[in-house]
Design a protein around this motif. Structure first.
Motif, PDB file in Angstrom:
ATOM      1  N   TYR A 136       0.416   7.835   7.232  1.00 31.55           N
ATOM      2  CA  TYR A 136      -0.045   6.455   7.072  1.00 31.55           C
ATOM      3  C   TYR A 136       0.931   5.502   7.750  1.00 31.55           C
ATOM      4  CZ  TYR A 136      -3.333   8.410   3.754  1.00 31.55           C
ATOM      5  OH  TYR A 136      -4.342   9.149   3.194  1.00 31.55           O
ATOM      6  N   ILE A 137       0.442   4.269   7.988  1.00 30.82           N
ATOM      7  CA  ILE A 137       1.249   3.292   8.709  1.00 30.82           C
ATOM      8  C   ILE A 137       1.112   1.925   8.058  1.00 30.82           C
ATOM      9  CG2 ILE A 137      -0.610   2.752  10.347  1.00 30.82           C
ATOM     10  CD1 ILE A 137       1.579   2.531  12.544  1.00 30.82           C
ATOM     11  N   THR A 138       2.215   1.160   8.020  1.00 31.21           N
ATOM     12  CA  THR A 138       2.198  -0.220   7.564  1.00 31.21           C
ATOM     13  C   THR A 138       3.214  -1.002   8.388  1.00 31.21           C
ATOM     14  OG1 THR A 138       2.234  -1.641   5.603  1.00 31.21           O
ATOM     15  CG2 THR A 138       3.929   0.055   5.732  1.00 31.21           C
ATOM     16  N   PHE A 139       3.224  -2.338   8.280  1.00 33.32           N
ATOM     17  CA  PHE A 139       4.015  -3.168   9.189  1.00 33.32           C
ATOM     18  C   PHE A 139       4.768  -4.262   8.451  1.00 33.32           C
ATOM     19  CE2 PHE A 139       0.356  -1.440  11.362  1.00 33.32           C
ATOM     20  CZ  PHE A 139       0.883  -0.950  12.550  1.00 33.32           C
ATOM     21  N   HIS A 140       5.908  -4.662   9.065  1.00 34.32           N
ATOM     22  CA  HIS A 140       6.698  -5.751   8.481  1.00 34.32           C
ATOM     23  C   HIS A 140       7.681  -6.266   9.519  1.00 34.32           C
ATOM     24  CE1 HIS A 140       8.504  -8.099   5.268  1.00 34.32           C
ATOM     25  NE2 HIS A 140       9.697  -7.627   5.566  1.00 34.32           N
ATOM     26  N   GLU A 141       7.562  -7.555   9.853  1.00 30.51           N
ATOM     27  CA  GLU A 141       8.521  -8.261  10.703  1.00 30.51           C
ATOM     28  C   GLU A 141       8.863  -7.507  11.997  1.00 30.51           C
ATOM     29  OE1 GLU A 141      11.875  -9.325   8.304  1.00 30.51           O
ATOM     30  OE2 GLU A 141      10.735 -10.827   7.166  1.00 30.51           O
ATOM     31  N   GLY A 142       7.825  -7.122  12.726  1.00 24.70           N
ATOM     32  CA  GLY A 142       8.013  -6.524  14.044  1.00 24.70           C
ATOM     33  C   GLY A 142       8.204  -5.024  14.052  1.00 24.70           C
ATOM     34  N   VAL A 150      -0.226   1.741 -12.705  1.00 26.97           N
ATOM     35  CA  VAL A 150       0.202   0.433 -12.223  1.00 26.97           C
ATOM     36  C   VAL A 150       1.721   0.326 -12.350  1.00 26.97           C
ATOM     37  CG1 VAL A 150      -0.027  -2.067 -12.435  1.00 26.97           C
ATOM     38  CG2 VAL A 150      -1.976  -0.583 -13.010  1.00 26.97           C
ATOM     39  N   ILE A 151       2.367  -0.093 -11.255  1.00 19.97           N
ATOM     40  CA  ILE A 151       3.808  -0.321 -11.229  1.00 19.97           C
ATOM     41  C   ILE A 151       4.074  -1.811 -11.077  1.00 19.97           C
ATOM     42  CG2 ILE A 151       5.955   0.074  -9.938  1.00 19.97           C
ATOM     43  CD1 ILE A 151       4.759   2.761  -9.031  1.00 19.97           C
ATOM     44  N   ASP A 152       4.927  -2.366 -11.937  1.00 20.75           N
ATOM     45  CA  ASP A 152       5.376  -3.752 -11.828  1.00 20.75           C
ATOM     46  C   ASP A 152       6.535  -3.783 -10.842  1.00 20.75           C
ATOM     47  OD1 ASP A 152       6.563  -6.248 -12.085  1.00 20.75           O
ATOM     48  OD2 ASP A 152       6.276  -6.347 -14.245  1.00 20.75           O
ATOM     49  N   THR A 153       6.373  -4.478  -9.706  1.00 23.05           N
ATOM     50  CA  THR A 153       7.418  -4.462  -8.680  1.00 23.05           C
ATOM     51  C   THR A 153       8.620  -5.342  -9.031  1.00 23.05           C
ATOM     52  OG1 THR A 153       6.335  -6.232  -7.415  1.00 23.05           O
ATOM     53  CG2 THR A 153       5.752  -3.952  -6.862  1.00 23.05           C
ATOM     54  N   GLN A 154       8.509  -6.125 -10.117  1.00 23.51           N
ATOM     55  CA  GLN A 154       9.673  -6.883 -10.574  1.00 23.51           C
ATOM     56  C   GLN A 154      10.663  -5.971 -11.278  1.00 23.51           C
ATOM     57  OE1 GLN A 154      10.232 -10.251  -9.920  1.00 23.51           O
ATOM     58  NE2 GLN A 154       8.456  -9.920  -8.596  1.00 23.51           N
ATOM     59  N   THR A 155      10.124  -5.012 -12.039  1.00 24.18           N
ATOM     60  CA  THR A 155      10.989  -4.082 -12.789  1.00 24.18           C
ATOM     61  C   THR A 155      11.003  -2.686 -12.190  1.00 24.18           C
ATOM     62  OG1 THR A 155       9.165  -3.445 -14.258  1.00 24.18           O
ATOM     63  CG2 THR A 155      10.509  -5.354 -14.910  1.00 24.18           C
ATOM     64  N   ASP A 156      10.031  -2.409 -11.306  1.00 33.29           N
ATOM     65  CA  ASP A 156       9.835  -1.077 -10.728  1.00 33.29           C
ATOM     66  C   ASP A 156       9.670  -0.016 -11.811  1.00 33.29           C
ATOM     67  OD1 ASP A 156       9.726  -1.908  -8.126  1.00 33.29           O
ATOM     68  OD2 ASP A 156      11.830  -1.534  -7.686  1.00 33.29           O
ATOM     69  N   GLU A 157       8.851  -0.365 -12.790  1.00 31.04           N
ATOM     70  CA  GLU A 157       8.498   0.557 -13.857  1.00 31.04           C
ATOM     71  C   GLU A 157       6.986   0.669 -13.970  1.00 31.04           C
ATOM     72  OE1 GLU A 157      10.286  -0.945 -17.388  1.00 31.04           O
ATOM     73  OE2 GLU A 157      12.322  -0.286 -16.849  1.00 31.04           O
ATOM     74  N   VAL A 158       6.514   1.835 -14.433  1.00 24.81           N
ATOM     75  CA  VAL A 158       5.088   2.030 -14.678  1.00 24.81           C
ATOM     76  C   VAL A 158       4.714   1.268 -15.950  1.00 24.81           C
ATOM     77  CG1 VAL A 158       3.256   3.685 -15.161  1.00 24.81           C
ATOM     78  CG2 VAL A 158       5.089   4.277 -13.555  1.00 24.81           C
ATOM     79  N   THR A 159       3.782   0.339 -15.824  1.00 26.42           N
ATOM     80  CA  THR A 159       3.394  -0.485 -16.973  1.00 26.42           C
ATOM     81  C   THR A 159       2.040  -0.096 -17.560  1.00 26.42           C
ATOM     82  OG1 THR A 159       2.392  -2.118 -15.491  1.00 26.42           O
ATOM     83  CG2 THR A 159       4.702  -2.463 -16.130  1.00 26.42           C
ATOM     84  N   ASP A 160       1.181   0.542 -16.754  1.00 25.49           N
ATOM     85  CA  ASP A 160      -0.165   0.847 -17.231  1.00 25.49           C
ATOM     86  C   ASP A 160      -0.652   2.189 -16.694  1.00 25.49           C
ATOM     87  OD1 ASP A 160      -1.316  -1.929 -18.436  1.00 25.49           O
ATOM     88  OD2 ASP A 160      -0.073  -2.331 -16.669  1.00 25.49           O
ATOM     89  N   GLU A 208       0.497   7.262   1.211  1.00 23.73           N
ATOM     90  CA  GLU A 208       0.321   5.834   1.483  1.00 23.73           C
ATOM     91  C   GLU A 208       1.536   5.023   1.067  1.00 23.73           C
ATOM     92  OE1 GLU A 208      -4.236   4.365   1.836  1.00 23.73           O
ATOM     93  OE2 GLU A 208      -3.297   4.144  -0.115  1.00 23.73           O
ATOM     94  N   MET A 209       1.649   3.830   1.695  1.00 22.00           N
ATOM     95  CA  MET A 209       2.781   2.939   1.471  1.00 22.00           C
ATOM     96  C   MET A 209       2.285   1.511   1.301  1.00 22.00           C
ATOM     97  SD  MET A 209       5.043   4.384   4.643  1.00 22.00           S
ATOM     98  CE  MET A 209       3.618   4.128   5.700  1.00 22.00           C
ATOM     99  N   ALA A 210       3.138   0.688   0.695  1.00 20.47           N
ATOM    100  CA  ALA A 210       2.860  -0.746   0.595  1.00 20.47           C
ATOM    101  C   ALA A 210       4.188  -1.483   0.576  1.00 20.47           C
ATOM    102  CB  ALA A 210       2.048  -1.072  -0.663  1.00 20.47           C
ATOM    103  N   ILE A 211       4.176  -2.695   1.106  1.00 19.32           N
ATOM    104  CA  ILE A 211       5.385  -3.526   1.149  1.00 19.32           C
ATOM    105  C   ILE A 211       5.198  -4.726   0.240  1.00 19.32           C
ATOM    106  CG2 ILE A 211       6.806  -5.017   2.623  1.00 19.32           C
ATOM    107  CD1 ILE A 211       6.166  -3.076   4.942  1.00 19.32           C
ATOM    108  N   VAL A 212       6.164  -4.932  -0.652  1.00 19.03           N
ATOM    109  CA  VAL A 212       6.204  -6.116  -1.510  1.00 19.03           C
ATOM    110  C   VAL A 212       7.595  -6.722  -1.373  1.00 19.03           C
ATOM    111  CG1 VAL A 212       6.018  -7.026  -3.846  1.00 19.03           C
ATOM    112  CG2 VAL A 212       4.555  -5.119  -3.131  1.00 19.03           C
ATOM    113  N   GLY A 213       7.661  -7.949  -0.871  1.00 20.62           N
ATOM    114  CA  GLY A 213       8.958  -8.549  -0.594  1.00 20.62           C
ATOM    115  C   GLY A 213       9.683  -7.763   0.477  1.00 20.62           C
ATOM    116  N   ASN A 214      10.902  -7.360   0.196  1.00 23.44           N
ATOM    117  CA  ASN A 214      11.682  -6.534   1.131  1.00 23.44           C
ATOM    118  C   ASN A 214      11.782  -5.097   0.663  1.00 23.44           C
ATOM    119  OD1 ASN A 214      12.463  -8.271   3.320  1.00 23.44           O
ATOM    120  ND2 ASN A 214      13.697  -9.407   1.841  1.00 23.44           N
TER     121      ASN A 214
END
Length: 381
Positions: A133-139, A256-266, A183-189
């Motif tokens: 899989y592929i995703t993009f961020h800042e060039g 479901v993962i909360d990206t603020q805590t990086d914990e599984v919440t649901d 698969e991947m996803a970007i949240v913030g940095n």
């Protein structure tokens, strides 16, 4: 004499095209089917559909839907790029657009095909073994890789994420993650990577790797569930990640993962094979099979409200068309019109079908695709 000119020219063109492609490979021309009237979209001019093709068959193909003409064009890559031998290659696994380029991840051929997003004209390739899989961020492009050969192996090595400069199409760094990353996803940095461990069955991986994009190093892993696959970010800072289970006693599930805590919440207690998030809604379908029960494939659909994380519908197709779909294999939602699409891979070796539905779940049209229609990307104006 005039009657002879056109046939002779056609013979010359055919000979030229076949000579460029090798003695045993003939170009299969694209076909166009008008499926709806021409429209004047404000943001989205069309979409590409990548057909995987059965593994080992070298039949990955590319289709294009043009909203401005209402035509669906099947198998456009070969005709656009007649000099590219073997066309797109073996098993198309992902397709995305970044800037002016279109990127198709060709898993078993071990490369990413880079094209002009306007016409799918070949621009270059990026060699990455067993890319997924592929995703993009800042060039930069980030590509998940199984790293090793395409085979079940209890000792299969760790996978990695490759960092690619989108200007030069060169791999400039690698970051080791878990086993057989998907698969991947970007949240913030932060880059989140679903690790499956699928080659190491029954010793699956069960983690999501979290990479710091500033340093391109893995910070830690989040323990989730076995055999992870799909991973999508909503606009509320949550990551939805699917587990395929073990196909015996452990069923598929969605977490479901909360990206603020990086914990599984649901834990949502719902099977999931493919996910698509549009605005506040997550569309999914599931195709489950259990070797233990020797049951038929169990096919389900669901719509989830990402604001509440609650299932609000168990079937977003409302006119009964789902009964015609043998094996759902791809799903997408047009962000402008909100119409949605579901593909049918049927028996995995013959041409599939693409279904288009209104936002209310009524069938608008359907059309024949390539083999195993799977991955969508919408083309912005």
């Amino acid at each position: 004499m005039k009657k002879l000119i056109i046939p002779i020219l056609l013979l010359i063109v055919c000979f030229t095209l076949s000579s460029c492609r090798g003695d045993d490979e003939m170009l299969v021309p694209s076909t166009g089917t008008q499926v709806q009237p021409p429209t004047h979209p404000e943001f989205i001019t069309g979409f590409y559909l990548l057909n995987e093709g059965n593994m080992g068959s070298n039949k990955c193909t590319l289709d294009f839907m043009d909203y401005t003409t209402g035509y669906y064009h099947k198998n456009i890559y070969a005709e656009t790029n007649p000099s590219v031998v073997m066309e797109l290659g073996d098993v198309g696994n992902d397709i995305q657009i970044y800037g002016k380029k279109l990127y198709a991840v060709i898993n078993c051929s071990h490369f990413i095909e880079v094209m002009d997003k306007k016409n799918a004209r070949h621009l270059g390739t990026i060699d990455i073994p067993n890319c997924r899989y592929i995703t993009f961020h800042e060039g930069y492009a980030y590509v998940s890789s199984y790293a090793g050969p395409v085979q079940i192996d209890p000792n299969a090595r760790l996978g990695y994420v490759a960092k690619v400069d989108t200007a030069t199409l060169q791999v400039i760094a690698e970051c080791a993650v878990g086993y057989q990353p998907e698969e991947m996803a970007i949240v913030g940095n932060k880059l989140y990577v679903a690790n499956s461990g699928g080659y190491r069955v029954p010793n699956y991986d069960r983690t999501v790797s979290v990479i710091d994009l500033n340093t391109f190093t893995e910070m830690y892993k989040i323990d989730v569930a076995i055999n992870l696959h799909r991973l999508k970010a909503d606009r509320y800072g949550n990551i939805y990640v699917s587990s395929r289970g073990d196909y015996y006693t452990v069923p598929s599930n969605l977490y479901v993962i909360d990206t603020q805590t990086d914990e599984v919440t649901d834990t949502l207690d719902i099977a999931a094979s493919e996910l698509w998030i549009d605005d506040d809604y997550l569309y999914l379908y599931s195709t489950e099979y259990s070797y233990t029960n020797e049951k038929e494939w169990e096919i389900t659909y669901a719509l989830i409200d990402t604001r509440t994380k609650q299932v609000i519908s168990r079937n977003f197709i409302t006119d009964g068309t789902e009964k015609q779909i043998k094996k759902p294999y791809g799903i997408a939602v047009n962000p402008e019109t909100k119409e949605f699409f579901v593909t049918d891979a049927k028996d995995y070796v013959s041409p599939g079908t693409l279904y288009c539905f209104t936002p209310q779940g009524k069938k608008k049209w359907s059309v024949t695709t390539g083999d195993i229609p799977a991955h969508f990307v919408f083309v912005p104006k």
